[in-house]
Design a protein around this motif. Structure first.
Motif, PDB file in Angstrom:
ATOM      1  N   LYS A 165       5.898   1.645  -5.540  1.00  0.00           N
ATOM      2  CA  LYS A 165       5.331   0.284  -5.518  1.00  0.00           C
ATOM      3  C   LYS A 165       5.796  -0.519  -6.729  1.00  0.00           C
ATOM      4  O   LYS A 165       6.072  -1.715  -6.615  1.00  0.00           O
ATOM      5  CB  LYS A 165       3.798   0.354  -5.520  1.00  0.00           C
ATOM      6  CG  LYS A 165       3.181   1.135  -4.379  1.00  0.00           C
ATOM      7  CD  LYS A 165       1.668   1.009  -4.369  1.00  0.00           C
ATOM      8  CE  LYS A 165       1.023   1.552  -5.640  1.00  0.00           C
ATOM      9  NZ  LYS A 165       1.212   2.995  -5.806  1.00  0.00           N
ATOM     10  N   GLN A 188      -7.553   8.781  -6.750  1.00  0.00           N
ATOM     11  CA  GLN A 188      -6.725   8.284  -7.845  1.00  0.00           C
ATOM     12  C   GLN A 188      -6.628   9.310  -8.965  1.00  0.00           C
ATOM     13  O   GLN A 188      -5.562   9.497  -9.560  1.00  0.00           O
ATOM     14  CB  GLN A 188      -7.313   6.974  -8.388  1.00  0.00           C
ATOM     15  CG  GLN A 188      -7.157   5.789  -7.446  1.00  0.00           C
ATOM     16  CD  GLN A 188      -5.762   5.190  -7.501  1.00  0.00           C
ATOM     17  OE1 GLN A 188      -4.870   5.737  -8.125  1.00  0.00           O
ATOM     18  NE2 GLN A 188      -5.568   4.083  -6.831  1.00  0.00           N
ATOM     19  N   GLU A 208      -3.700  -2.075  -8.578  1.00  0.00           N
ATOM     20  CA  GLU A 208      -4.984  -1.419  -8.337  1.00  0.00           C
ATOM     21  C   GLU A 208      -6.122  -2.444  -8.271  1.00  0.00           C
ATOM     22  O   GLU A 208      -7.033  -2.470  -9.093  1.00  0.00           O
ATOM     23  CB  GLU A 208      -5.258  -0.361  -9.420  1.00  0.00           C
ATOM     24  CG  GLU A 208      -4.187   0.693  -9.540  1.00  0.00           C
ATOM     25  CD  GLU A 208      -3.995   1.508  -8.258  1.00  0.00           C
ATOM     26  OE1 GLU A 208      -4.847   1.429  -7.356  1.00  0.00           O
ATOM     27  OE2 GLU A 208      -2.989   2.221  -8.155  1.00  0.00           O
ATOM     28  N   GLY A 248      -4.226  11.883  -8.176  1.00  0.00           N
ATOM     29  CA  GLY A 248      -2.852  11.388  -8.268  1.00  0.00           C
ATOM     30  C   GLY A 248      -2.242  11.500  -9.651  1.00  0.00           C
ATOM     31  O   GLY A 248      -1.042  11.306  -9.820  1.00  0.00           O
ATOM     32  N   GLY A 281      -3.045   8.191   1.004  1.00  0.00           N
ATOM     33  CA  GLY A 281      -3.851   7.109   0.453  1.00  0.00           C
ATOM     34  C   GLY A 281      -4.307   6.121   1.512  1.00  0.00           C
ATOM     35  O   GLY A 281      -5.441   5.653   1.491  1.00  0.00           O
ATOM     36  N   ASP A 314       1.164   5.495  -1.978  1.00  0.00           N
ATOM     37  CA  ASP A 314       0.591   6.475  -2.888  1.00  0.00           C
ATOM     38  C   ASP A 314       1.156   6.351  -4.295  1.00  0.00           C
ATOM     39  O   ASP A 314       2.190   5.706  -4.522  1.00  0.00           O
ATOM     40  CB  ASP A 314       0.834   7.899  -2.361  1.00  0.00           C
ATOM     41  CG  ASP A 314      -0.400   8.445  -1.670  1.00  0.00           C
ATOM     42  OD1 ASP A 314      -1.230   7.624  -1.243  1.00  0.00           O
ATOM     43  OD2 ASP A 314      -0.537   9.667  -1.560  1.00  0.00           O
ATOM     44  N   VAL A 315       0.488   7.030  -5.233  1.00  0.00           N
ATOM     45  CA  VAL A 315       0.939   7.048  -6.622  1.00  0.00           C
ATOM     46  C   VAL A 315       2.352   7.632  -6.680  1.00  0.00           C
ATOM     47  O   VAL A 315       2.612   8.709  -6.147  1.00  0.00           O
ATOM     48  CB  VAL A 315      -0.019   7.898  -7.488  1.00  0.00           C
ATOM     49  CG1 VAL A 315       0.475   7.958  -8.916  1.00  0.00           C
ATOM     50  CG2 VAL A 315      -1.428   7.329  -7.425  1.00  0.00           C
ATOM     51  N   THR A 363      -1.522  -1.225  -4.472  1.00  0.00           N
ATOM     52  CA  THR A 363      -2.656  -0.300  -4.462  1.00  0.00           C
ATOM     53  C   THR A 363      -2.315   0.948  -3.667  1.00  0.00           C
ATOM     54  O   THR A 363      -1.516   0.908  -2.730  1.00  0.00           O
ATOM     55  CB  THR A 363      -3.904  -0.972  -3.862  1.00  0.00           C
ATOM     56  OG1 THR A 363      -4.996  -0.060  -3.897  1.00  0.00           O
ATOM     57  CG2 THR A 363      -3.668  -1.407  -2.425  1.00  0.00           C
ATOM     58  N   ALA A 364      -2.911   2.049  -4.086  1.00  0.00           N
ATOM     59  CA  ALA A 364      -2.796   3.293  -3.311  1.00  0.00           C
ATOM     60  C   ALA A 364      -3.959   3.429  -2.348  1.00  0.00           C
ATOM     61  O   ALA A 364      -3.828   3.992  -1.265  1.00  0.00           O
ATOM     62  CB  ALA A 364      -2.744   4.495  -4.248  1.00  0.00           C
ATOM     63  N   THR A 365      -5.122   2.917  -2.735  1.00  0.00           N
ATOM     64  CA  THR A 365      -6.321   3.008  -1.901  1.00  0.00           C
ATOM     65  C   THR A 365      -6.988   1.637  -1.875  1.00  0.00           C
ATOM     66  O   THR A 365      -7.878   1.362  -2.684  1.00  0.00           O
ATOM     67  CB  THR A 365      -7.303   4.057  -2.452  1.00  0.00           C
ATOM     68  OG1 THR A 365      -7.552   3.764  -3.838  1.00  0.00           O
ATOM     69  CG2 THR A 365      -6.727   5.443  -2.334  1.00  0.00           C
ATOM     70  N   CYS A 379       0.853  -1.192   0.000  1.00  0.00           N
ATOM     71  CA  CYS A 379       0.000   0.000   0.000  1.00  0.00           C
ATOM     72  C   CYS A 379       0.886   1.239   0.000  1.00  0.00           C
ATOM     73  O   CYS A 379       1.686   1.444   0.904  1.00  0.00           O
ATOM     74  CB  CYS A 379      -0.918  -0.001   1.222  1.00  0.00           C
ATOM     75  SG  CYS A 379      -2.071   1.386   1.263  1.00  0.00           S
TER      76      CYS A 379
END
Length: 943
Positions: A411, A675, A507, A678, A719, A406-407, A532-534, A404
């Protein structure tokens, strides 16, 4: 004639329309009578020049002029064929010619260096230094190995009498390079801290130094090879101070006045803020909680751990009645349901743990070389996520890890390294993403990163022709394709793998129930890495409960700025101003609509109100070739605005796009808006996001809540916080079925999470009669001031955060470290804060001793035991007998101790010794040792 030029020359057209364009500086002579040079800004400065002979200098000037002349000649010829006259500016209008250069130098003092000979004059020393070798040819030539070239270069230098040192940017880089040298036959190395170390090291050894050199150099007896010479350009910038991931998780549960909270003993109430009460004549900070009927409960700050944020929206939530029985009954029912759920979750996890997975070990040397291609320094969080993933892949059990972050937080790099490990072990990798645009981006990233390795990478999406897709599927089944990137079509039954070992899901929140059921089938046999960010609530809940492994990347990239977000009614003037402001600073704009049918109206608005700009339209129903052309043109800067649906939600990385207009933002979900936001702010520039609403129309309560949350989460790395808010709003759902209504609303998010963690922990090691421990907090009433004064920490939210941290402290070492941090941040500790930290220490002894409450005053103390029980009654009787008549046990099972504690410091020290002694009698005394502090604390210890 120039009208035709405007249509065909993008440079002239851009200048005419007031837009910035690459090369627009070539037209400066048309607007200025005379162009300045560096000599105009330094009229009296001396000039030092690198050695350059006159023929070489003239050739250099001619190269510049020839390049410009070739460009203008090509454009002139092209326009001439179209019948359009075009007269470009002559080179001397833009560049200094040789005579102007000589005239400028003649008017000032000039020093020129010649590396080949010693200039005349005394006191001049020639160090014989020269630029070291750059291994760029070996890095780019297919089949060449840069480390083999380094070994030969080092051998040649050492044979000629040079001592060789390899300079790295950091200790980590030095250790990594040492391992690579060992793998390539240069095992004799020596750490270098000073020049004396170089003189002492063996002549056949390679020195390893931490030295921030961009390029190496060579002198008569020393050769230094820089890390950049060997590995290529790396981004070298000071790392920002980072937040630990566990602290970041805690920040997601901050309390604010008006929030619903849950007291572990009394249920759901409404938090109304922090208040200072006079308790036994001393100030004491307490949290005010309002219950049904207006009843008030004051919770001392040292007991803040009994409160948790309810976390859900207010609609339909009833406050509990203080002292009522409904809360305890509800909690007991949920506890039993969670126990049953935990058993099933653990059974699923145990079944997975018992399966044999593919062991993917890192190949020596080769993996380090692949890691060295990463052009940035790994953040601490990113390094931990990579290490966790490597350990999972090498464990021999199927991996199921959630990354997990953020954009743009790194990751993808974790996924790339996992994919490398799988392919180098001869296994296949599938990277699944929700959109064709994101698949295209991942495909290009993989091709660039795996260049030079014997790895075949293919893409399966609607951007790939049907014939080619059929061939790729056949090759996948035969094992000829190592890595395949695609959309949900990869999960269809028509796609077969010969030796699949790793599935990377990017995602995950965009995939439907059927897709996830297919993923569950894959998870039984292969490693699964989810990015994933969220994360969706159910995924987040599984990760937080420990059923799925979680790695959190909360550290932002270097120089990244948070996006400024505005929620406002749609205003044509504001939208026009926002678009033009971005255009005038050389950037681009996303204009996002919720539905395809909204695009026509938005396009008409742009043509009418912002006619100066060029825009293109993109949506999911466009033909694949047309969509590819539009996105490529926008990426290359041919359009100022991209008008689209949320198809741009994932996959686009355009640093020049730093403004976003979201039309009808109330129609988007919380994670969708995050998203979308982002997509901008991915460079060093400040980005702006405008969430517009229909004018003169009130959005729904849920939509307003979503927009408020998004506007409040304006920090980098939000996120995870957003995902926790989404979990609050929607609930986690049933973790084991398709029903989307969970049990969180009954007790609130935080308490539910704690109860589930306790149930899972108990199920992991359940024996006969094993039950999860109850959450409780001893009450200590000593009549002393216990608070963090406003004069010490002025910010209310910061004080509340400090109180929450104090309640979580474990052990004397953590308490001392926290006190040192307070001194470092805010200055010497006031008396009230010293009392607070001492009481936290007493609470630990009370919890170990089973003491529920201590009331102390000038004449002594009364001790109440939890559930009127004590672990060692005989030992307690012996303790009372040793007190010479000053202690007794009352019929209500309370221990009474008679003492002369007139001063507050005496009461604190006395209660501490009492709690510690009783804990020792109970046989569960903690390893806390009281250390007297200066001043009042030392007197208290004597008392």
């Amino acid at each position: 004639a120039f009208g035709a030029v405007i249509d065909q020359d993008p440079l002239y057209q851009a200048v005419s329309e007031g837009r910035r364009h690459i090369g627009m500086e070539h037209w400066l002579p048309l607007f200025r009578e005379r162009l300045e040079s560096v000599f105009d800004y330094l009229p009296a400065a001396a000039v030092t020049l690198d050695y350059l002979s006159e023929p070489a200098r003239d050739a250099h000037v001619a190269t510049i002029v020839d390049h410009y002349a070739a460009r203008t000649a090509a454009l002139t010829s092209k326009l001439a064929e179209a019948g359009t006259p075009y007269k470009p500016l002559p080179p001397d209008r833009l560049y200094l010619n040789v005579s102007e250069w000589d005239a400028a130098l003649a008017a000032r003092a000039v020093a020129q260096f010649d590396p080949h000979k010693l200039p005349p004059g005394e006191g001049t020393v020639d160090g014989g230094g020269r630029l070291g070798r750059d291994f760029a040819p070996e890095r780019t030539r297919p089949g060449a190995n840069v480390y083999d070239a380094l070994r030969g270069h080092v051998a040649a230098l050492q044979q000629s009498g040079h001592r060789v040192v390899l300079a790295s940017f950091s200790l980590g880089s030095r250790d990594r390079l040492k391992g690579l040298l060992d793998d390539h036959g240069m095992a004799e190395t020596a750490a270098v801290e000073s020049y004396a170390d170089i003189e002492r090291m063996p002549s056949r050894a390679v020195g390893l130094a931490v030295l921030g050199l961009e390029h190496g150099f060579e002198t008569d007896g020393l050769a230094v090879v820089g890390e950049q010479d060997l590995l290529g350009d790396r981004l070298v910038r000071p790392r920002k101070r980072t937040r630990r991931a566990e602290n970041f998780i805690a920040e997601a549960s901050m309390l604010t006045p008006g929030d619903l909270v849950v007291h572990v003993d009394h249920g759901i109430g409404r938090y109304e803020g922090l208040q200072t009460l006079q308790v036994s004549g001393a100030p004491h900070d307490c949290l005010l909680v309002i219950y049904d009927g207006g009843d008030k409960l004051y919770v001392p700050v040292e007991n803040i751990d009994v409160l948790s944020r309810y976390g859900s929206e207010d609609a339909g939530v009833a406050l509990d009645r203080l002292g009522g029985s409904a809360w305890q009954a509800r909690r007991a029912r949920l506890k039993q349901r969670l126990k049953d759920m935990a058993d099933e979750l653990i059974a699923i996890a145990a079944e997975r743990q018992l399966r044999d997975g593919v062991r993917l070990d890192a190949p020596d040397g080769l993996y380090q070389e692949f890691c060295a291609r990463f052009p940035y320094d790994e953040t601490d969080d990113q390094a931990h996520a990579i290490a966790d993933t490597e350990a999972d892949l090498a464990s021999g059990r199927p991996m199921d890890r959630l990354i997990c972050g953020d954009v743009g937080f790194g990751k993808t790099e974790v996924a790339l390294r996992a994919a490398f490990l799988a392919t180098m072990n001869g296994r296949q990798v599938a990277l699944i993403c929700p959109t064709t645009l994101l698949a295209r981006q991942h495909h290009r990233t993989l091709l660039g990163r795996f260049q030079g390795y014997p790895v075949r990478i293919e893409q399966l999406s609607r951007l790939v022709p049907a014939k080619q897709a059929k061939e790729i599927k056949a090759d996948l089944a035969q094992g000829k394709v190592d890595i395949v990137v695609g959309t949900h079509s990869l999960l269809s039954k028509t796609v077969a793998f010969r030796d699949l070992a790793l599935v990377i899901v990017d995602e995950e929140q965009h995939f439907g129930v059927k897709h996830k059921e297919r993923l569950k089938q894959l998870r039984a046999d292969v490693h699964v890495l989810t990015l994933t960010a969220t994360p969706i609530p159910r995924t987040l809940q599984l990760a937080l409960s420990g059923v799925r492994e979680l790695s959190l990347i909360a550290t932002p990239p270097v120089d990244r700025l948070a996006v400024h977000t505005f929620v406002l009614p749609f205003d044509p003037v504001m939208v026009r101003e926002a678009i033009l402001r971005e255009r005038y600073r050389g950037g681009q704009v996303f204009y996002v609509c919720p539905r395809i049918e909204d695009l026509a109206g938005a396009a008409e608005f742009l043509r009418e109100h912002v006619p100066e700009i060029k825009f293109a339209t993109a949506h999911g129903r466009l033909a694949s070739t047309e969509l590819e052309q539009v996105m490529t043109a926008f990426y290359e800067g041919a359009y100022d605005v991209l008008l689209s649906t949320n198809i741009v939600e994932s996959g686009l990385d355009i640093p020049t796009a730093n403004t976003m207009i979201v039309h009808r933002a109330d129609m988007f979900g919380l994670a969708q808006l995050y998203q979308l936001r982002g997509r901008i702010g991915r460079s060093k520039l400040r980005a702006f996001c405008y969430l517009t609403l229909p004018p003169r129309r009130q959005p729904t309560a849920n939509a307003e809540r979503r927009l408020q949350i998004l506007q409040a989460l304006d920090t980098l790395g939000a996120g995870f916080s957003l995902a926790s808010h989404d979990l609050d709003l929607r609930g986690a759902g049933n973790l084991l079925g398709e029903e989307q209504s969970g049990h969180i609303r009954e007790v609130g998010f935080e308490l539910y999470q704690e109860m589930l963690e306790d149930a899972v922990a108990a199920a992991r090691g359940r024996g006969v009669g094993s039950e999860p421990s109850e959450k409780w907090s001893p009450q200590i009433n000593i009549g002393t001031s216990v608070l963090i004064p406003e004069t010490y920490v002025a910010d209310l939210s910061l004080r509340l955060d400090l109180y929450r941290r104090v309640a979580r402290l474990e052990g004397r070492a953590e308490i001392d470290a926290f006190g040192a941090e307070l001194i470092d941040r805010f200055g010497p500790l006031p008396e009230e804060v010293e009392h607070l930290l001492r009481i936290i220490t007493i609470k630990h002894h009370c919890r170990e001793a089973g003491i529920d409450k201590i009331d102390a005053g000038p004449r002594g103390a009364t001790v109440s035991f939890r559930d009127n029980r004590f672990a060692n009654p005989a030992g307690l009787v012996g303790y009372i007998g040793r007190q010479a008549g000053t202690a007794k046990l009352r019929p209500d099972h309370k221990l009474v101790l008679l003492r002369d504690w007139a001063e507050a410091e005496q009461r604190i020290a006395g209660v501490y010794n009492l709690a510690k002694a009783v804990a020792e009698i109970a046989g569960t005394a903690p390893t806390l040792t009281e250390k007297p502090t200066a001043g009042r604390a030392s007197r208290a210890t004597k008392a």
